[in-house]
Design an enzyme around this catalytic site. Sequence first.
Site, PDB file in Angstrom:
ATOM      1  N   HIS A 117      -1.672   9.973   3.022  1.00 13.21           N
ATOM      2  CA  HIS A 117      -2.486  10.601   4.174  1.00 13.21           C
ATOM      3  C   HIS A 117      -1.432  11.015   5.143  1.00 13.21           C
ATOM      4  O   HIS A 117      -1.962  11.592   6.317  1.00 13.21           O
ATOM      5  CB  HIS A 117      -3.471   9.571   4.711  1.00 13.21           C
ATOM      6  CG  HIS A 117      -3.226   8.364   5.144  1.00 13.21           C
ATOM      7  ND1 HIS A 117      -3.915   7.319   4.796  1.00 13.21           N
ATOM      8  CD2 HIS A 117      -2.220   7.750   6.030  1.00 13.21           C
ATOM      9  CE1 HIS A 117      -3.242   5.996   5.493  1.00 13.21           C
ATOM     10  NE2 HIS A 117      -2.268   6.555   6.109  1.00 13.21           N
ATOM     11  N   ASN A 118      -0.181  11.206   4.903  1.00 11.94           N
ATOM     12  CA  ASN A 118       0.827  12.075   6.107  1.00 11.94           C
ATOM     13  C   ASN A 118       1.858  12.793   4.913  1.00 11.94           C
ATOM     14  O   ASN A 118       2.727  12.247   4.660  1.00 11.94           O
ATOM     15  CB  ASN A 118       1.781  10.742   6.660  1.00 11.94           C
ATOM     16  CG  ASN A 118       0.884  10.383   7.913  1.00 11.94           C
ATOM     17  OD1 ASN A 118      -0.076  10.672   8.322  1.00 11.94           O
ATOM     18  ND2 ASN A 118       1.701   9.529   8.699  1.00 11.94           N
TER      19      ASN A 118
ATOM     20  N   ALA B  11     -10.686   4.867  10.231  1.00 15.50           N
ATOM     21  CA  ALA B  11     -11.501   4.871  11.242  1.00 15.50           C
ATOM     22  C   ALA B  11     -11.235   5.574  12.431  1.00 15.50           C
ATOM     23  O   ALA B  11     -12.164   6.135  12.941  1.00 15.50           O
ATOM     24  CB  ALA B  11     -11.721   3.251  11.638  1.00 15.50           C
TER      25      ALA B  11
ATOM     26  N   MET C 184     -10.062  -4.387  10.317  1.00  9.35           N
ATOM     27  CA  MET C 184      -9.868  -5.541   9.557  1.00  9.35           C
ATOM     28  C   MET C 184     -11.222  -6.660   9.522  1.00  9.35           C
ATOM     29  O   MET C 184     -11.304  -7.666   8.988  1.00  9.35           O
ATOM     30  CB  MET C 184      -8.579  -6.191   9.796  1.00  9.35           C
ATOM     31  CG  MET C 184      -8.334  -6.745  11.442  1.00  9.35           C
ATOM     32  SD  MET C 184      -6.910  -7.210  11.449  1.00  9.35           S
ATOM     33  CE  MET C 184      -6.605  -7.249  13.176  1.00  9.35           C
TER      34      MET C 184
ATOM     35  N   HIS D 168      -8.973   9.592   6.991  1.00 12.48           N
ATOM     36  CA  HIS D 168      -7.870   8.889   6.501  1.00 12.48           C
ATOM     37  C   HIS D 168      -8.268   7.290   6.972  1.00 12.48           C
ATOM     38  O   HIS D 168      -7.634   6.416   6.603  1.00 12.48           O
ATOM     39  CB  HIS D 168      -6.562   9.175   6.846  1.00 12.48           C
ATOM     40  CG  HIS D 168      -6.098   8.961   8.140  1.00 12.48           C
ATOM     41  ND1 HIS D 168      -6.727   8.937   9.409  1.00 12.48           N
ATOM     42  CD2 HIS D 168      -5.059   8.086   8.272  1.00 12.48           C
ATOM     43  CE1 HIS D 168      -5.824   8.510  10.108  1.00 12.48           C
ATOM     44  NE2 HIS D 168      -4.871   7.810   9.984  1.00 12.48           N
TER      45      HIS D 168
ATOM     46  N   HIS E  68       0.002  -1.000   9.748  1.00 14.61           N
ATOM     47  CA  HIS E  68       0.035  -1.452   8.111  1.00 14.61           C
ATOM     48  C   HIS E  68      -0.465  -2.719   7.784  1.00 14.61           C
ATOM     49  O   HIS E  68      -0.574  -3.622   8.797  1.00 14.61           O
ATOM     50  CB  HIS E  68       1.530  -1.210   7.748  1.00 14.61           C
ATOM     51  CG  HIS E  68       2.079   0.118   7.674  1.00 14.61           C
ATOM     52  ND1 HIS E  68       3.209   0.597   8.252  1.00 14.61           N
ATOM     53  CD2 HIS E  68       1.683   1.251   7.849  1.00 14.61           C
ATOM     54  CE1 HIS E  68       3.516   1.477   8.462  1.00 14.61           C
ATOM     55  NE2 HIS E  68       2.463   2.276   8.326  1.00 14.61           N
ATOM     56  N   PHE E  69      -0.822  -2.807   6.702  1.00 15.32           N
ATOM     57  CA  PHE E  69      -1.697  -4.034   6.238  1.00 15.32           C
ATOM     58  C   PHE E  69      -1.602  -4.188   4.667  1.00 15.32           C
ATOM     59  O   PHE E  69      -1.550  -3.162   4.227  1.00 15.32           O
ATOM     60  CB  PHE E  69      -3.026  -4.237   6.852  1.00 15.32           C
ATOM     61  CG  PHE E  69      -4.074  -3.354   6.274  1.00 15.32           C
ATOM     62  CD1 PHE E  69      -4.525  -3.542   5.004  1.00 15.32           C
ATOM     63  CD2 PHE E  69      -4.499  -2.165   6.856  1.00 15.32           C
ATOM     64  CE1 PHE E  69      -5.382  -2.580   4.664  1.00 15.32           C
ATOM     65  CE2 PHE E  69      -5.247  -1.236   6.306  1.00 15.32           C
ATOM     66  CZ  PHE E  69      -5.778  -1.486   5.140  1.00 15.32           C
ATOM     67  N   LEU E  70      -1.844  -5.472   4.355  1.00 14.93           N
ATOM     68  CA  LEU E  70      -2.314  -6.011   3.068  1.00 14.93           C
ATOM     69  C   LEU E  70      -3.693  -6.383   2.988  1.00 14.93           C
ATOM     70  O   LEU E  70      -3.446  -7.643   3.819  1.00 14.93           O
ATOM     71  CB  LEU E  70      -1.161  -6.437   2.434  1.00 14.93           C
ATOM     72  CG  LEU E  70      -1.709  -6.996   0.658  1.00 14.93           C
ATOM     73  CD1 LEU E  70      -0.254  -7.084   0.026  1.00 14.93           C
ATOM     74  CD2 LEU E  70      -2.351  -8.378   0.529  1.00 14.93           C
TER      75      LEU E  70
END
Lengths: 136, 487
Positions: free
Chosen positions: B335-336, B412, B387, B410, B210-212
């Site tokens: 995407h899930n 890479a 990233m 969804h 997870h990221f922002l």
Amino acid sequence: MFELFGHTADLGVRVTGASREELFAEAARGLATLLVANLETVRPVETRTLRIAGEQDDYLLLDWLQELLYLFETEHWLCRESQIRFAPGEMTAECRGEPLDEQRHCLGYEVKAITYHQLAVRQVRDLWKAEFIVDI
Amino acid sequence: MAKQTYAGPLEQVSPYCWRIPKSYKPGMRVDGLIYADERLIAQIRHDQAPEQVANVAFLPGIQYASLAMPDIHWGYGFCIGGVCATDPAEGGVISPGGVGYDINCGVRLMRTNLFFPEVQPVLRELMDTLFARVPAGVGRGGKYKFQRQEIRRLLAEGVPYLLGRQLATAADIEHTEAGGHLAGADPDCVSDRALERGLDQCGTLGSGNHFLEVQVVDAIFDPVAAEVMGLQEGQVCVMIHSGSRGLGYQVCDDALKQFRGVPARYGIALPDRQLACAPIDSPEGRSYLGAMCAAANFAWCNRQLLMTLARESFETVFGRSREELRLSLVYDVAHNIAKLEQHALGGRPRRLWVHRKGATRAFPPRHPEVPSMYQAIGQPVLIPGDMGRASWVLVGRQGSMEQTFGTACHGAGRMMSRTAAVQHAQGRRIDRELAARGVIARAHSWRGLAEEQPDAYKDVNLVVDVVHQANLAAKVARMRPIGVVKG
């Protein structure tokens, strides 16, 4: 004894014990080292008793680990060591540990769940072996 | 258990599609179809993901084929990047493993009216502010605390509940898949344990992948679609990737526990316990669907609150309001998830439960579920890469309806296991390497960055090329990361 193995996006834990009791305690230690990177700093100062109902070893293992995960997520409580007893239809774990203290404990992975994929508990001659994969 | 290479059949049926015939294993009800080019299929053979595509074909009521996107990789039970549609009218099942633990994990993209030259001088301050404001990492609760009754309403109502609390706008809701609300949500199907795990986690990023990210629009491939989405070259955007946090994980876990004896009870034979399923029209199936929809609503609220925190951070750093900065949601996709959708099969419309496990809905122009402002261009499809390289914005194409139940990739797709990535990072400072590439990374742990390093992933550009060439979704814009917040 336990070791980690890679599973693409997730992680696996392979555990060995001289008895089923030791196997379950080692599995808990394996999970704890994923949650906190320096488990040796978690002091066994509080005791909690967990009871898990079930007949099948693999489901018992999964439920036991899931219970520890739940304790960590909801109360931030970390289990350093445990003693396991089996009785017909249930297991009891005396867990010793303490609440998370970010000054001392270095957090590791966010474990989402223990999966059923390739989950196995078996006795091979005089050794007990288990494998489980956690979702990261 | 060593990583084994897949040794089963893979027949090329088109430049971008490979078939596992249903004759491969007794019990397969349909073929497996994997979308990939020759380079990606060579990587895909390296683990057991194709075997998992074949295993999914065992599910009762599965229609057409067990599908996989080019970012497919080895999961547990289902592969990541898998799509499976089941028909309730033909004894179709719902499988919690086909949605995953992180129910409605997904991505949203927010644009700003800022351009790179204006952001660059304050990028460090912006990333520090985002890192301080957006709760990320293990065991960290959020700014937003909900009472049990409030969480129950949030589960039932989704993002529209946040509208009433001034934490969302009508425009935010319009730009969210399904309006940020699945109607089948039933909070009574969500256990106390799941509620407990969710109470202080709405508005937290979590960890893992997870990221922002703060991104810059790097190249435009479809100027018309980009204009409709309000995207221009050089413009700064924010991409957020997170899901339903502990609440969703617990919903999945509860369901899998409840489903332990269910396949046997309904006479369903499965090659992997993680594929556990129940007929859609059964008490177990209905209960899971009620809880799954509730967890999906929670996830949309989570991403909405994360975006709110990002908006506040931009306001602080630039000293202007969100209206002045035009901090607008471009789109939010799951995407899930499993959703009841209408698809044409055999020349007639059918209502199917489409499971997408690491796969994005990609509806074409004029589809009724595409919001009005995107009717002419198709639904935006957001594809985070890694990233260091790029992420993508695409739009759904008609080919997706004809081939993949309206679905594209969804991400890479992971290539390296976490353990291998950490080994690969020994002696390196990933944050400094990223800085040399012009990306400021803020993470709570060295290991988090090591595991998520660009080398751990397939090249997202190759994955996107396949979905573009196969006419599942079309390229609109490529995004380049300039700042990352990780757990």
